[in-house]
Motif scaffolding. Structure first.
Motif, PDB file in Angstrom:
ATOM      1  N   TYR A 109       4.080   8.547   0.404  1.00 28.41           N
ATOM      2  CA  TYR A 109       4.401   9.319   1.620  1.00 28.41           C
ATOM      3  C   TYR A 109       5.132   8.468   2.675  1.00 28.41           C
ATOM      4  O   TYR A 109       6.244   8.801   3.085  1.00 28.41           O
ATOM      5  CB  TYR A 109       3.111   9.923   2.196  1.00 28.41           C
ATOM      6  N   SER A 110       4.508   7.367   3.103  1.00 23.78           N
ATOM      7  CA  SER A 110       5.134   6.588   4.179  1.00 23.78           C
ATOM      8  C   SER A 110       6.446   5.956   3.708  1.00 23.78           C
ATOM      9  O   SER A 110       7.403   5.858   4.479  1.00 23.78           O
ATOM     10  CB  SER A 110       4.177   5.519   4.723  1.00 23.78           C
ATOM     11  N   ALA A 111       6.503   5.541   2.442  1.00 21.59           N
ATOM     12  CA  ALA A 111       7.748   4.939   1.930  1.00 21.59           C
ATOM     13  C   ALA A 111       8.885   5.964   2.010  1.00 21.59           C
ATOM     14  O   ALA A 111       9.999   5.652   2.442  1.00 21.59           O
ATOM     15  CB  ALA A 111       7.556   4.473   0.483  1.00 21.59           C
ATOM     16  N   MET A 112       8.582   7.198   1.615  1.00 22.76           N
ATOM     17  CA  MET A 112       9.619   8.232   1.640  1.00 22.76           C
ATOM     18  C   MET A 112      10.001   8.616   3.062  1.00 22.76           C
ATOM     19  O   MET A 112      11.161   8.882   3.358  1.00 22.76           O
ATOM     20  CB  MET A 112       9.147   9.456   0.843  1.00 22.76           C
ATOM     21  N   ARG A 113       9.021   8.636   3.959  1.00 23.67           N
ATOM     22  CA  ARG A 113       9.340   8.960   5.356  1.00 23.67           C
ATOM     23  C   ARG A 113      10.190   7.847   5.979  1.00 23.67           C
ATOM     24  O   ARG A 113      11.099   8.113   6.760  1.00 23.67           O
ATOM     25  CB  ARG A 113       8.053   9.206   6.146  1.00 23.67           C
ATOM     26  N   GLY A 144       0.831  -1.214   0.000  1.00 26.76           N
ATOM     27  CA  GLY A 144       0.000   0.000   0.000  1.00 26.76           C
ATOM     28  C   GLY A 144       0.860   1.257   0.000  1.00 26.76           C
ATOM     29  O   GLY A 144       1.183   1.803   1.047  1.00 26.76           O
ATOM     30  N   THR A 145       1.250   1.692  -1.219  1.00 22.63           N
ATOM     31  CA  THR A 145       2.135   2.860  -1.361  1.00 22.63           C
ATOM     32  C   THR A 145       1.362   4.164  -1.285  1.00 22.63           C
ATOM     33  O   THR A 145       1.861   5.169  -0.786  1.00 22.63           O
ATOM     34  CB  THR A 145       2.826   2.847  -2.759  1.00 22.63           C
ATOM     35  N   ILE A 201       7.672  -5.996   7.477  1.00 22.25           N
ATOM     36  CA  ILE A 201       6.582  -5.895   6.506  1.00 22.25           C
ATOM     37  C   ILE A 201       5.581  -4.909   7.084  1.00 22.25           C
ATOM     38  O   ILE A 201       5.187  -5.030   8.253  1.00 22.25           O
ATOM     39  CB  ILE A 201       5.908  -7.271   6.260  1.00 22.25           C
ATOM     40  N   PHE A 202       5.204  -3.936   6.267  1.00 25.46           N
ATOM     41  CA  PHE A 202       4.240  -2.931   6.723  1.00 25.46           C
ATOM     42  C   PHE A 202       2.974  -3.093   5.880  1.00 25.46           C
ATOM     43  O   PHE A 202       2.985  -2.867   4.676  1.00 25.46           O
ATOM     44  CB  PHE A 202       4.848  -1.526   6.561  1.00 25.46           C
ATOM     45  N   ILE A 203       1.893  -3.522   6.539  1.00 26.05           N
ATOM     46  CA  ILE A 203       0.630  -3.753   5.834  1.00 26.05           C
ATOM     47  C   ILE A 203      -0.260  -2.529   5.986  1.00 26.05           C
ATOM     48  O   ILE A 203      -0.671  -2.173   7.095  1.00 26.05           O
ATOM     49  CB  ILE A 203      -0.093  -5.014   6.392  1.00 26.05           C
ATOM     50  N   TYR A 215       4.183  -4.875  10.813  1.00 28.95           N
ATOM     51  CA  TYR A 215       3.441  -3.734  11.345  1.00 28.95           C
ATOM     52  C   TYR A 215       2.166  -3.608  10.521  1.00 28.95           C
ATOM     53  O   TYR A 215       2.234  -3.597   9.290  1.00 28.95           O
ATOM     54  CB  TYR A 215       4.265  -2.447  11.205  1.00 28.95           C
ATOM     55  N   THR A 216       1.023  -3.544  11.192  1.00 25.02           N
ATOM     56  CA  THR A 216      -0.242  -3.420  10.457  1.00 25.02           C
ATOM     57  C   THR A 216      -0.960  -2.162  10.908  1.00 25.02           C
ATOM     58  O   THR A 216      -1.211  -1.973  12.113  1.00 25.02           O
ATOM     59  CB  THR A 216      -1.169  -4.627  10.723  1.00 25.02           C
TER      60      THR A 216
END
Ligand SMILES: C[S@@+](CC[C@H](N)C(=O)[O-])C[C@H]1O[C@@H](n2cnc3c(N)ncnc32)[C@H](O)[C@@H]1O
Length: 213
Positions: A64-68, A59-60, A127-129, A154-155
């Motif tokens: 935002y979260s990927a870059m942070r 879930g990109t 893994i971030f779900i 992390y979910t």
């Protein structure tokens, strides 16, 4: 789930770089559900403690979260999956113009269909779900075989705006979704190979530690 405590904590969080502020404004204006501020701050802190070499994000959205995560962990590689064309294109644009491009690989497709491609980039230490809430259990079961020993899952959204505590929910669609999240939470908390705790930050974050075999 925003209450006065959450708002207070958020008021103390330092201003993000301009690029992140612009992404936050874009997300708020266009209803892109990026992670809530108090939630992502906790996730980033846990990741700093864990120091994963490679993270898989399901879930990109717009990146935002990927870059942070890339900013918080300069040595970490992030593989992130997005199925929506428009969001994928925006994520590519945002990531390409940032200083994090070399750390992030965005894969396009439904996470349930591109296992082989994801596997080729693995294994993963975290893994971030953060994708379709009704499919959390499927994501977990499909991708945890790629998690390294002592890895973490992390979910996000496991408390779904507090709806998991509501007795009656009028909308059938939301009721079904809440039912699936509750089922996932119960399943996860009783998993034989993962130790999980749920933290009421952001929209609810489950932290699952893989137990040694
Ligand atoms: C909550 S948003 C992700 C937010 C992002 N992690 C952040 O905090 O910046 C969820 C995203 O997952 C995508 N998504 C939902 N189900 C998916 C699936 N099965 N495979 C790939 N992407 C999916 C949606 O299109 C949406 O953009």
């Amino acid at each position: 789930m925003k209450d006065r405590i959450h708002s207070y904590i958020e008021s103390l969080i330092k201003e993000r770089d301009l690029l992140f502020q612009e992404m936050e404004s874009y997300a708020s204006l266009h209803n892109v559900p990026i992670m809530e501020l108090s939630g992502i701050e906790v996730l980033l802190q846990l990741l700093r403690m864990q120091e994963p070499k490679r993270i898989l994000e399901i879930g990109t959205a717009i990146g935002y979260s990927a870059m942070r995560m890339a900013q918080a962990l300069p040595e970490t590689e992030i593989v992130t999956i997005e199925r929506d064309d428009e969001r994928y294109d925006l994520a590519i644009q945002n990531i390409t113009k940032s200083e994090y491009a070399s750390q992030i690989n965005i894969l396009k497709g439904d996470a349930l269909d591109i296992y082989q491609e994801v596997k080729d980039f693995g294994p993963y230490d975290a893994i971030f779900i953060d994708a379709a809430k009704g499919q959390y259990m499927k994501f977990f079961e499909l991708y945890t075989p790629l998690l390294s020993t002592n890895g973490y899952v992390y979910t996000d959204n496991v408390l779904f705006k507090g709806l998991v505590t509501e007795e009656t929910i009028e909308s059938k669609r939301i009721r079904n979704l809440v039912g699936k999240i509750k089922k996932y939470n119960e399943w996860l908390m009783n998993h034989d190979h993962y130790l999980t705790t749920i933290v009421p930050v952001g929209d609810g974050l489950a932290i699952s530690k893989k137990m040694s075999e």
